[in-house]
Design a protein around this motif. Structure first.
Motif, PDB file in Angstrom:
ATOM      1  N   ARG A   1      44.335  35.345  74.379  1.00  0.00           N
ATOM      2  CA  ARG A   1      43.267  34.731  73.579  1.00  0.00           C
ATOM      3  C   ARG A   1      43.305  35.221  72.138  1.00  0.00           C
ATOM      4  O   ARG A   1      43.037  34.475  71.199  1.00  0.00           O
ATOM      5  CB  ARG A   1      41.913  35.043  74.185  1.00  0.00           C
ATOM      6  CG  ARG A   1      40.752  34.424  73.382  1.00  0.00           C
ATOM      7  CD  ARG A   1      39.396  34.812  73.890  1.00  0.00           C
ATOM      8  NE  ARG A   1      39.228  34.383  75.269  1.00  0.00           N
ATOM      9  CZ  ARG A   1      38.317  34.900  76.090  1.00  0.00           C
ATOM     10  NH1 ARG A   1      37.502  35.848  75.668  1.00  0.00           N
ATOM     11  NH2 ARG A   1      38.202  34.469  77.319  1.00  0.00           N
ATOM     12  N   TYR A   2      43.663  36.486  71.929  1.00  0.00           N
ATOM     13  CA  TYR A   2      43.665  37.066  70.585  1.00  0.00           C
ATOM     14  C   TYR A   2      45.073  37.241  70.023  1.00  0.00           C
ATOM     15  O   TYR A   2      45.287  38.010  69.084  1.00  0.00           O
ATOM     16  CB  TYR A   2      42.912  38.400  70.596  1.00  0.00           C
ATOM     17  CG  TYR A   2      41.441  38.181  70.833  1.00  0.00           C
ATOM     18  CD1 TYR A   2      40.604  37.780  69.802  1.00  0.00           C
ATOM     19  CD2 TYR A   2      40.891  38.326  72.104  1.00  0.00           C
ATOM     20  CE1 TYR A   2      39.259  37.547  70.022  1.00  0.00           C
ATOM     21  CE2 TYR A   2      39.544  38.098  72.331  1.00  0.00           C
ATOM     22  CZ  TYR A   2      38.745  37.703  71.281  1.00  0.00           C
ATOM     23  OH  TYR A   2      37.417  37.465  71.507  1.00  0.00           O
ATOM     24  N   CYS A   3      46.059  36.530  70.619  1.00  0.00           N
ATOM     25  CA  CYS A   3      47.460  36.547  70.153  1.00  0.00           C
ATOM     26  C   CYS A   3      48.006  37.969  70.056  1.00  0.00           C
ATOM     27  O   CYS A   3      48.628  38.354  69.059  1.00  0.00           O
ATOM     28  CB  CYS A   3      47.590  35.828  68.815  1.00  0.00           C
ATOM     29  SG  CYS A   3      47.024  34.114  68.876  1.00  0.00           S
TER      30      CYS A   3
ATOM     31  N   SER B   1      32.641  37.861  69.249  1.00  0.00           N
ATOM     32  CA  SER B   1      34.096  37.918  69.353  1.00  0.00           C
ATOM     33  C   SER B   1      34.569  39.349  69.591  1.00  0.00           C
ATOM     34  O   SER B   1      35.447  39.591  70.423  1.00  0.00           O
ATOM     35  CB  SER B   1      34.715  37.364  68.053  1.00  0.00           C
ATOM     36  OG  SER B   1      36.108  37.414  68.133  1.00  0.00           O
ATOM     37  N   TYR B   2      33.979  40.309  68.898  1.00  0.00           N
ATOM     38  CA  TYR B   2      34.356  41.705  69.064  1.00  0.00           C
ATOM     39  C   TYR B   2      34.047  42.201  70.483  1.00  0.00           C
ATOM     40  O   TYR B   2      34.885  42.830  71.132  1.00  0.00           O
ATOM     41  CB  TYR B   2      33.636  42.585  68.039  1.00  0.00           C
ATOM     42  CG  TYR B   2      33.922  44.055  68.245  1.00  0.00           C
ATOM     43  CD1 TYR B   2      35.137  44.589  67.844  1.00  0.00           C
ATOM     44  CD2 TYR B   2      32.995  44.884  68.863  1.00  0.00           C
ATOM     45  CE1 TYR B   2      35.413  45.928  68.036  1.00  0.00           C
ATOM     46  CE2 TYR B   2      33.266  46.222  69.068  1.00  0.00           C
ATOM     47  CZ  TYR B   2      34.478  46.735  68.647  1.00  0.00           C
ATOM     48  OH  TYR B   2      34.756  48.071  68.868  1.00  0.00           O
TER      49      TYR B   2
ATOM     50  N   LEU C   1      36.570  40.889  72.921  1.00  0.00           N
ATOM     51  CA  LEU C   1      37.849  41.571  72.791  1.00  0.00           C
ATOM     52  C   LEU C   1      37.820  42.951  73.426  1.00  0.00           C
ATOM     53  O   LEU C   1      38.719  43.315  74.173  1.00  0.00           O
ATOM     54  CB  LEU C   1      38.235  41.680  71.314  1.00  0.00           C
ATOM     55  CG  LEU C   1      39.481  42.492  70.990  1.00  0.00           C
ATOM     56  CD1 LEU C   1      40.708  41.851  71.634  1.00  0.00           C
ATOM     57  CD2 LEU C   1      39.668  42.586  69.495  1.00  0.00           C
TER      58      LEU C   1
END
Length: 95
Positions: A58-60, A90-91, A94
């Motif tokens: 999702r976060y490459c 988002s953070y 992650l």
């Protein structure tokens, strides 16, 4: 170990053979997960590997190298400066 835990009233998980749960009629009383280190470091538990790969994708970050901390050791953090505000949702996703 399996026969001992089942004799104490624990039920063995059907999806994770190392997971035992003891319940009464209303609630879970105790959860036990066993890991025997005969085969080296554990590589898979309860689908966490697939979940971690999904988050990395999702976060490459699939090609990133692992590290023990998210920031370099000794780094000083401050709330001063004209930095763009972080998207908290988002953070949290992650992390």
């Amino acid at each position: 170990m399996d026969s001992h835990l089942t004799s104490l009233g624990f039920g063995r998980s059907t999806s994770e053979p190392t997971l035992y749960v003891k319940k009464d009629e209303k609630e879970t009383l105790l959860i036990v997960s066993l890991y025997v280190n005969d085969l080296g470091e554990m590589a898979y538990f309860l689908g966490m590997e697939a979940f971690a790969l999904k988050i990395l994708s999702r976060y490459c970050m699939e090609s990133f190298k692992p590290m023990s901390t998210l920031i370099p050791q000794g780094e000083k953090l401050t709330n001063k400066g004209d930095l763009e505000r972080l998207n908290e949702t988002s953070y949290k996703s992650l992390v």
